[in-house]
Design a protein around this motif. Structure first.
Motif, mmCIF file in Angstrom:
data_model
loop_
_atom_site.group_PDB
_atom_site.id
_atom_site.type_symbol
_atom_site.label_atom_id
_atom_site.label_comp_id
_atom_site.label_asym_id
_atom_site.label_seq_id
_atom_site.Cartn_x
_atom_site.Cartn_y
_atom_site.Cartn_z
ATOM 1 N N LEU A 130 -8.385 11.985 -2.483
ATOM 2 C CA LEU A 130 -8.512 11.694 -1.121
ATOM 3 C C LEU A 130 -8.765 12.258 0.135
ATOM 4 N N LYS A 131 -9.252 12.686 1.186
ATOM 5 C CA LYS A 131 -9.089 12.907 2.204
ATOM 6 C C LYS A 131 -8.142 12.152 2.897
ATOM 7 N N CYS A 132 -7.819 12.531 3.668
ATOM 8 C CA CYS A 132 -6.489 11.233 3.882
ATOM 9 C C CYS A 132 -6.103 11.747 5.817
ATOM 10 N N GLU A 167 -14.932 6.574 9.968
ATOM 11 C CA GLU A 167 -15.872 5.766 8.784
ATOM 12 C C GLU A 167 -15.584 5.436 7.660
ATOM 13 N N LYS A 168 -15.473 6.503 7.005
ATOM 14 C CA LYS A 168 -15.661 6.306 5.459
ATOM 15 C C LYS A 168 -14.544 6.818 4.833
ATOM 16 N N VAL A 169 -14.522 6.665 3.417
ATOM 17 C CA VAL A 169 -13.557 7.472 2.543
ATOM 18 C C VAL A 169 -14.442 8.280 2.324
ATOM 19 N N ASN A 187 -14.916 0.522 14.374
ATOM 20 C CA ASN A 187 -13.553 1.171 13.487
ATOM 21 C C ASN A 187 -13.072 2.241 14.610
ATOM 22 N N ASN A 188 -13.448 2.447 15.679
ATOM 23 C CA ASN A 188 -12.956 3.881 16.782
ATOM 24 C C ASN A 188 -11.785 2.970 17.228
ATOM 25 N N VAL A 189 -11.233 2.202 16.698
ATOM 26 C CA VAL A 189 -10.111 1.696 18.160
ATOM 27 C C VAL A 189 -9.576 0.626 17.069
#
Lengths: 501, 240
Positions: free
Chosen positions: A155-157, A145-147, A374-376
């Motif tokens: 960044l957590k990727c 959902e967000k960075v 953004n879920n799908v």
């Protein structure tokens, strides 16, 4: 003639000056239209068996043949058309449910053809794809959902599993059984070469094709044919088939005559037995039940494969998609009412479901409104015929498109729409070895690669014209679209303005 | 090795089971779903109540549950064995394509729907008690056996609409089935000694698991249900 007589739909026209009686047409026609008359030394035809697949026309070395629509006509009117009357006769003759193949042929609106694409002029100049890089890659799957960043600001990727496609097109589900081994091989090899995915359909995966697994979507349908652990692990993604655009609300029957040899083994049912896919999954009666199947598949594949849920575009599609987006599925595939099929009851194919354009627009809007887009990822199919259809679909909100009919045409299909007979002269929708070998997978996969490469160029050109250099910037960019000849309601659902506005 | 499932999420529990070398027991199970999904290489003994889809896509592992289990036991199971010392919920053995499920007690609705078989792979479900409605709907292969043991209700051995759309496999019901209505496309006969010979091995296994008398079961009257046609829908269509 008896009351049961129905005049043949086509006429075989043979130019006697050109025919050299080489009998190619006779050998090529599985419907046995052509026959050599030894006494007279000429070929004769029984046009009542002709399906207009154009095989004989294409292979006749002297171009002596053509197939034309018969002009022998019933006294039709706007209400009782030829086909309508003949369908009554067929049912009165047989008592059977009318069975057809391929997509809805009726003159219902094709919204793609009423939508026009923008181009840049003067300001925001167009981009030339020949000299500037254009990004057509897409990633399908649930997005975060967000960075987020760790304590060092990095960044957590960590993303849920994603599918990478070199262009926003995949070959949609066609089962081994409904189409041939060579057709599957052509699709698998082309998908691998193109960096896209093809889809097994619900008939399982032939062991020879496990090597193309990274470019394969394995399907789980209500009949669960060929579904087992190795199959699930072989694919890049798993698709749960809830519905199909050509026949929403019903299952499928692959007739026992097509359940032979490897088809039987791949599906795990005895030879000659009908393969029946029930209309519902008998363990799914709610979104919660769907969630259960989604997660049982994720558990079985250790959360490494995105799960796609495929549904037909029907009246409440936006609400349905909203439910699916909350079920844990990573991708929703929506199939419009013009989607193809190997066999579907005519009445269902022609009267059930809604156009994919409207379904897509309303689903994308609904998911945005609910904050779950953004879920799908969204994949749409149901007659995507060209690169411009793809571009329009992306601009309406799709992440990628499914194509099947166009892929079959590339393999040699001439849309005679008689797949259900199993006598496909082009070696596609058949299991007869003598017919299957007519489709050479080397040639088939090459033709598919050429088609998709051409589409990719066209997509780039259309994007460049709009001043857009990445698919990401096109997705859901409805400002790039205008409608022509659409009423205000249609424009509102599509979320686009009328041309000139 | 024992895994205590108390307050453990199903995802973590499955990961633990997956990582165990060799056999294990899972205790204090309370509704964790998808237990042992797709597993192939161990024997898992469970106390407590596992959740839905126990042993889904099971691929050779053996699961023994000392009590009841819930819905969708052995969904699309490919190989292995599931032994339930109690009752099970709905949709057990859906689209099962191999392996065996033994249930001591009753099964809910829609057991054995769309079971398949191919050559040496012949799935089998043995239900010790009674089965609910829609037993073996669309059955395409394999064997479903219902024994009706421990009957204290006097109800029929199976609910409504058994074997609807059945087009393969066999169903054995330890009853004369005189009150049960079967669909038109199946043949319903009294099982012969030869028919019973085919399920003897499975009955013996069932009796080993649950300590019952093999002879007492095999010496009773069984009804055998088989499809009349492999192509039940063939005549329904006309090409258009």
């Amino acid at each position: 003639m008896s009351v049961e007589f129905i005049y043949p739909e086509f006429e075989v026209v043979r130019n006697k000056d050109r025919c050299i009686a080489c009998r190619v047409c006779e050998r090529q026609c599985a419907n046995e239209v052509h026959k050599y008359d030894k006494d007279r030394g000429v070929l004769i035809s029984d046009e009542s068996k002709c399906v207009d697949c154009q095989r004989c026309v294409s292979l006749c070395p002297t171009r002596a043949l053509k197939i034309i629509k018969s002009d022998c006509t019933l006294k039709e009117n706007a209400n009782w058309k030829n086909d309508t009357i003949k369908e009554i006769y067929k049912q009165a003759n047989s008592g059977g449910v009318l069975l057809s193949s391929m997509g809805n042929p009726n003159p219902l609106p094709v919204y793609w053809d009423k939508i026009l694409i923008n181009a840049s002029q003067v300001t925001n100049p167009p981009i030339d794809p020949l000299r500037e890089p254009m990004e057509t890659r897409v990633f399908l799957g649930k997005k975060n959902e967000k960075v987020t960043r760790d304590e060092n600001g990095n960044l957590k990727c960590k993303l849920p599993p994603q599918i990478e496609l070199s262009m926003p097109v995949m070959f949609s589900a066609m089962s081994y059984g409904s189409i041939s081994y060579n057709a599957h091989e052509s699709l698998a090899r082309a998908a691998t070469e193109l960096g896209i995915l093809y889809n097994t359909g619900e008939g399982g995966l032939h062991e020879d094709f496990y090597c193309y697994g990274e470019n394969t979507i394995v399907q789980v349908a209500s009949g669960r044919f060929g579904v087992h652990k190795d199959y699930l692990e072989a694919g890049r993604a798993v698709e749960i088939k809830m519905g199909q655009g050509a026949k929403p609300g019903i299952g499928g029957h692959l007739p026992g005559t097509k359940i032979v040899g490897d088809v039987s083994r791949t599906r795990m049912i005895p030879e000659g037995s009908d393969a029946i896919s029930p209309a519902p999954h008998h363990d799914i009666y709610s979104i919660e039940d769907l969630r259960q199947l989604v997660f049982s598949l994720k558990e079985a594949t250790e959360y490494k494969k995105p799960v796609i849920v495929k549904v037909a575009a029907v009246h409440n599609i936006a609400a349905i998609a909203s439910g699916i987006a909350r079920s844990g599925a990573d991708i929703i595939a929506i199939d419009g009412f013009r989607g193809g099929t190997g066999a579907a009851p005519t009445r269902i194919r022609d009267n059930v479901g809604i156009p994919i354009e409207l379904a897509l627009a309303s689903v994308d809007q609904r998911l945005r409104d609910e904050g779950i887009r953004n879920n799908v990822s969204l994949v749409v199919g149901g007659s995507i015929r060209s690169a411009s259809d793809v571009v329009k679909a992306i601009a309406l909100g799709a992440d990628a498109c499914y194509v099947a009919t166009a892929a079959l045409l590339a393999l040699g299909c001439h849309l005679c729409r008689t797949c259900q007979t199993g006598k496909c002269n082009w070696g596609i929708a058949t299991q007869r070895p003598d017919l299957v070998k007519r489709l050479n997978p080397n040639v088939g996969s090459e033709r598919l690669v050429r088609l998709m490469t051409a589409w990719k160029h066209e997509i780039k050109e259309l994007m460049g014209g709009m001043g857009i250099n990445s698919i990401e910037a096109l997705r859901g960019n409805r400002l790039m679209l205008r409608g022509v000849g659409l009423n205000t309601r249609e424009l509102a659902i599509l979320g686009i303005s009328h041309a000139g506005e | 090795m024992n895994i205590n499932a108390k307050n453990v999420d199903y995802k973590d529990l499955n990961e633990e089971i997956r990582n165990v070398q060799g056999d294990c027991t899972v205790s204090e199970c309370l509704g964790q779903r998808f237990m042992a999904a797709g597993m192939s290489d161990k024997t898992i003994t469970v106390t407590g109540i596992p959740g839905n889809a126990l042993g889904a896509y099971l691929n050779g592992a053996v699961i023994e549950v000392m009590g009841n289990a819930q819905d969708a036991v052995g969904d699309t199971m490919n190989d292995g064995e599931i032994i339930i010392h109690g009752n099970i919920g709905d949709a057990a053995g859906y689209a099962m394509r191999g392996g065996k499920i033994f249930v001591k007690g009753n099964a809910g609705y829609r057991a054995g729907i769309h079971m398949k078989a191919y050559k040496e792979k012949k799935p089998c479900i043995v239900i010790g008690g009674k089965a609910g409605s829609f037993l073996g709907e669309y059955q395409a292969g394999g064997t479903i056996i219902v024994l009706g043991l421990c009957d204290d209700t006097g109800s029929d051995i199976v609910g409504n609409y058994p074997s609807t759309g059945m087009h393969g496999g066999k169903m054995y019901l330890r009853s004369d089935c005189k009150n049960i209505e079967f669909p038109g496309q199946v043949s319903v006969k009294k099982a012969t000694a030869e028919d019973l010979k085919e399920i003897e091995e499975d009955i013996i296994k069932f009796c080993e698991h649950f300590e019952c008398d093999v002879n007492e079961i095999l010496n009773s009257e069984f009804t055998i249900v088989t499809p009349d046609s492999k192509n039940p829908y063939k005549q329904m269509y006309v090409a258009n």
